[in-house]
Design a protein around this motif. Structure first.
Motif, PDB file in Angstrom:
ATOM      1  N   ILE A  97      19.719  41.997  28.342  1.00 24.65           N
ATOM      2  CA  ILE A  97      20.007  43.214  29.103  1.00 24.65           C
ATOM      3  C   ILE A  97      20.859  44.133  28.235  1.00 24.65           C
ATOM      4  O   ILE A  97      21.931  43.730  27.757  1.00 24.65           O
ATOM      5  CB  ILE A  97      20.739  42.884  30.414  1.00 24.65           C
ATOM      6  CG1 ILE A  97      19.809  42.162  31.387  1.00 24.65           C
ATOM      7  CG2 ILE A  97      21.288  44.158  31.074  1.00 24.65           C
ATOM      8  CD1 ILE A  97      20.488  41.684  32.653  1.00 24.65           C
ATOM      9  N   GLU A  98      20.412  45.355  28.024  1.00 27.52           N
ATOM     10  CA  GLU A  98      21.116  46.263  27.125  1.00 27.52           C
ATOM     11  C   GLU A  98      22.204  47.040  27.869  1.00 27.52           C
ATOM     12  O   GLU A  98      22.309  48.262  27.783  1.00 27.52           O
ATOM     13  CB  GLU A  98      20.118  47.185  26.427  1.00 27.52           C
ATOM     14  CG  GLU A  98      19.217  46.411  25.476  1.00 27.52           C
ATOM     15  CD  GLU A  98      18.240  47.295  24.733  1.00 27.52           C
ATOM     16  OE1 GLU A  98      18.547  48.481  24.526  1.00 27.52           O
ATOM     17  OE2 GLU A  98      17.160  46.799  24.362  1.00 27.52           O
ATOM     18  N   LYS A  99      23.005  46.286  28.584  1.00 25.59           N
ATOM     19  CA  LYS A  99      24.173  46.798  29.290  1.00 25.59           C
ATOM     20  C   LYS A  99      25.273  45.754  29.166  1.00 25.59           C
ATOM     21  O   LYS A  99      24.984  44.555  29.087  1.00 25.59           O
ATOM     22  CB  LYS A  99      23.853  47.030  30.776  1.00 25.59           C
ATOM     23  CG  LYS A  99      22.739  48.030  31.030  1.00 25.59           C
ATOM     24  CD  LYS A  99      22.375  48.127  32.506  1.00 25.59           C
ATOM     25  CE  LYS A  99      21.209  49.094  32.699  1.00 25.59           C
ATOM     26  NZ  LYS A  99      20.837  49.245  34.133  1.00 25.59           N
ATOM     27  N   PRO A 100      26.534  46.163  29.130  1.00 23.19           N
ATOM     28  CA  PRO A 100      27.611  45.174  28.991  1.00 23.19           C
ATOM     29  C   PRO A 100      27.751  44.325  30.240  1.00 23.19           C
ATOM     30  O   PRO A 100      27.687  44.822  31.362  1.00 23.19           O
ATOM     31  CB  PRO A 100      28.856  46.042  28.763  1.00 23.19           C
ATOM     32  CG  PRO A 100      28.519  47.365  29.370  1.00 23.19           C
ATOM     33  CD  PRO A 100      27.047  47.543  29.170  1.00 23.19           C
ATOM     34  N   ILE A 101      27.931  43.022  30.029  1.00 22.10           N
ATOM     35  CA  ILE A 101      28.125  42.080  31.126  1.00 22.10           C
ATOM     36  C   ILE A 101      29.470  41.384  30.949  1.00 22.10           C
ATOM     37  O   ILE A 101      29.734  40.770  29.916  1.00 22.10           O
ATOM     38  CB  ILE A 101      26.999  41.040  31.184  1.00 22.10           C
ATOM     39  CG1 ILE A 101      25.635  41.730  31.333  1.00 22.10           C
ATOM     40  CG2 ILE A 101      27.225  40.056  32.340  1.00 22.10           C
ATOM     41  CD1 ILE A 101      24.455  40.772  31.371  1.00 22.10           C
ATOM     42  N   ILE A 102      30.298  41.487  31.959  1.00 26.12           N
ATOM     43  CA  ILE A 102      31.601  40.837  31.963  1.00 26.12           C
ATOM     44  C   ILE A 102      31.530  39.594  32.832  1.00 26.12           C
ATOM     45  O   ILE A 102      31.082  39.662  33.982  1.00 26.12           O
ATOM     46  CB  ILE A 102      32.690  41.771  32.532  1.00 26.12           C
ATOM     47  CG1 ILE A 102      32.800  43.057  31.715  1.00 26.12           C
ATOM     48  CG2 ILE A 102      34.037  41.058  32.608  1.00 26.12           C
ATOM     49  CD1 ILE A 102      33.656  44.116  32.378  1.00 26.12           C
ATOM     50  N   ALA A 103      31.952  38.464  32.310  1.00 31.42           N
ATOM     51  CA  ALA A 103      32.151  37.278  33.140  1.00 31.42           C
ATOM     52  C   ALA A 103      33.598  37.313  33.618  1.00 31.42           C
ATOM     53  O   ALA A 103      34.523  37.222  32.817  1.00 31.42           O
ATOM     54  CB  ALA A 103      31.884  36.007  32.351  1.00 31.42           C
ATOM     55  N   ALA A 104      33.777  37.483  34.922  1.00 29.08           N
ATOM     56  CA  ALA A 104      35.114  37.467  35.516  1.00 29.08           C
ATOM     57  C   ALA A 104      35.332  36.061  36.070  1.00 29.08           C
ATOM     58  O   ALA A 104      34.941  35.757  37.203  1.00 29.08           O
ATOM     59  CB  ALA A 104      35.222  38.518  36.612  1.00 29.08           C
ATOM     60  N   VAL A 105      35.923  35.205  35.258  1.00 29.64           N
ATOM     61  CA  VAL A 105      36.034  33.786  35.596  1.00 29.64           C
ATOM     62  C   VAL A 105      37.266  33.595  36.478  1.00 29.64           C
ATOM     63  O   VAL A 105      38.395  33.542  36.006  1.00 29.64           O
ATOM     64  CB  VAL A 105      36.105  32.927  34.317  1.00 29.64           C
ATOM     65  CG1 VAL A 105      36.206  31.450  34.682  1.00 29.64           C
ATOM     66  CG2 VAL A 105      34.864  33.166  33.454  1.00 29.64           C
ATOM     67  N   ASN A 106      37.009  33.485  37.761  1.00 28.39           N
ATOM     68  CA  ASN A 106      38.081  33.442  38.756  1.00 28.39           C
ATOM     69  C   ASN A 106      38.645  32.051  38.967  1.00 28.39           C
ATOM     70  O   ASN A 106      39.757  31.902  39.483  1.00 28.39           O
ATOM     71  CB  ASN A 106      37.562  33.975  40.096  1.00 28.39           C
ATOM     72  CG  ASN A 106      36.301  33.263  40.537  1.00 28.39           C
ATOM     73  OD1 ASN A 106      35.292  33.304  39.841  1.00 28.39           O
ATOM     74  ND2 ASN A 106      36.347  32.611  41.690  1.00 28.39           N
ATOM     75  N   GLY A 107      37.894  31.027  38.589  1.00 26.78           N
ATOM     76  CA  GLY A 107      38.344  29.648  38.772  1.00 26.78           C
ATOM     77  C   GLY A 107      37.640  28.749  37.777  1.00 26.78           C
ATOM     78  O   GLY A 107      37.207  29.209  36.717  1.00 26.78           O
ATOM     79  N   VAL A 108      37.485  27.492  38.121  1.00 27.35           N
ATOM     80  CA  VAL A 108      36.901  26.544  37.180  1.00 27.35           C
ATOM     81  C   VAL A 108      35.492  26.970  36.779  1.00 27.35           C
ATOM     82  O   VAL A 108      34.697  27.435  37.595  1.00 27.35           O
ATOM     83  CB  VAL A 108      36.897  25.115  37.764  1.00 27.35           C
ATOM     84  CG1 VAL A 108      35.982  25.018  38.977  1.00 27.35           C
ATOM     85  CG2 VAL A 108      36.486  24.091  36.708  1.00 27.35           C
ATOM     86  N   ALA A 109      35.198  26.828  35.492  1.00 25.17           N
ATOM     87  CA  ALA A 109      33.858  27.070  34.947  1.00 25.17           C
ATOM     88  C   ALA A 109      33.471  25.799  34.204  1.00 25.17           C
ATOM     89  O   ALA A 109      34.011  25.516  33.132  1.00 25.17           O
ATOM     90  CB  ALA A 109      33.855  28.272  34.014  1.00 25.17           C
ATOM     91  N   ALA A 110      32.558  25.040  34.778  1.00 19.58           N
ATOM     92  CA  ALA A 110      32.226  23.731  34.232  1.00 19.58           C
ATOM     93  C   ALA A 110      30.742  23.637  33.912  1.00 19.58           C
ATOM     94  O   ALA A 110      29.910  24.259  34.587  1.00 19.58           O
ATOM     95  CB  ALA A 110      32.614  22.634  35.220  1.00 19.58           C
TER      96      ALA A 110
END
Length: 261
Positions: A97-110
């Motif tokens: 996707i030629e748009k910026p993607i932010i991962a807003a990691v609010n808690g555990v990422a497993a």
């Protein structure tokens, strides 16, 4: 657009995609994986969307695969289908996707949840968040491009150790290692994420997309190939309306009004 597993809200040129199975820490089942692919496609095609934020509801970002699904004789799609139809297409959509993607990691990422976050362009994590390559703890290997991005982000030795040992890494440690862009205190997390997304949504979208494409190919290109690609994409960027506006604003000493064209 919304359903039981994925929520989508679009405002101020930002698409907020929320993984929404909080009762199982937003772990993926087939419905959620396919719906996320469809939602990303909607955001890709919508010209009004100029930045995307991916986050989770409740206490977790994403706990990876829903193990109840893979252990159910009735529901289990099998690992071949899970990888080829669920996670691999999600990773490819995020990167293409030629748009910026932010991962807003609010808690555990497993597990796959951690690696989906790391495939995003910018990762912002709540101070309370953790990242875990949990695969080896149940006899599996990292998937969802974990073996591709993690060594490139933090180095071969450290990535191997995290993949083999399954250690839990705090958001603060993840930033120190270069795994993520930044961690922020819990009380500032939402505001910081929105501020970054709003800035990106008002920047020259075509240029940001070309940055993403050029960085993607740098992962496998030779120096000569990368220099040629930079030339190609720089010429393309110089032909956009946003470049003309950026130069005009600089000369006129005013704030540019980028349209994403």
């Amino acid at each position: 657009m919304s359903n039981n597993s994925i929520l989508l809200k679009i405002e101020n040129k930002i698409a907020f995609i929320t993984l929404n199975r909080p009762e199982v820490f937003n772990s993926f089942n087939r419905e959620m994986a396919l719906t996320l692919q469809d939602t990303l496609e909607v955001c890709e095609k919508d010209d009004e969307v100029r930045a995307i934020v991916l986050t989770g509801s409740g206490k977790a970002f994403c706990a990876g695969q829903d193990l109840k699904e893979v252990t159910s004789p009735e529901l289990n799609p099998g690992f071949k289908k899970i990888l080829e139809e669920h996670y691999n297409p999600i990773i490819l959509r995020i990167r293409n996707i030629e748009k910026p993607i932010i991962a807003a990691v609010n808690g555990v990422a497993a597990g796959a949840g951690a690696n989906i976050a790391l495939a995003c362009d910018i990762v912002v994590a709540n101070q309370k968040a953790h990242f875990i390559q949990a695969f080896s703890l149940i006899g599996l290997i990292p998937d969802s491009a974990g073996t591709f991005f993690l060594p490139r982000l933090i180095g071969f030795q450290k990535a191997t150790a995290l993949a083999m040992l399954g250690n839990k890494i705090s958001a603060e440690e993840a930033e120190r290692l270069g795994m993520i862009y930044k961690f922020v205190p819990s009380e500032e997390f939402e505001e910081t994420t929105h501020r970054i997304a709003l800035k990106l949504a008002n920047m020259p979208t075509k240029a940001l997309g070309l940055i993403k494409k050029t960085f993607n190919q740098s992962l496998t290109n030779s120096l000569e190939e990368q220099l040629a690609l930079e030339s190609k994409h720089q010429i393309e960027a110089a032909g956009t309306e946003d470049y003309a506006e950026g130069v005009a604003a600089f000369i006129e000493k005013r704030t540019p009004n980028f349209k994403g064209k």
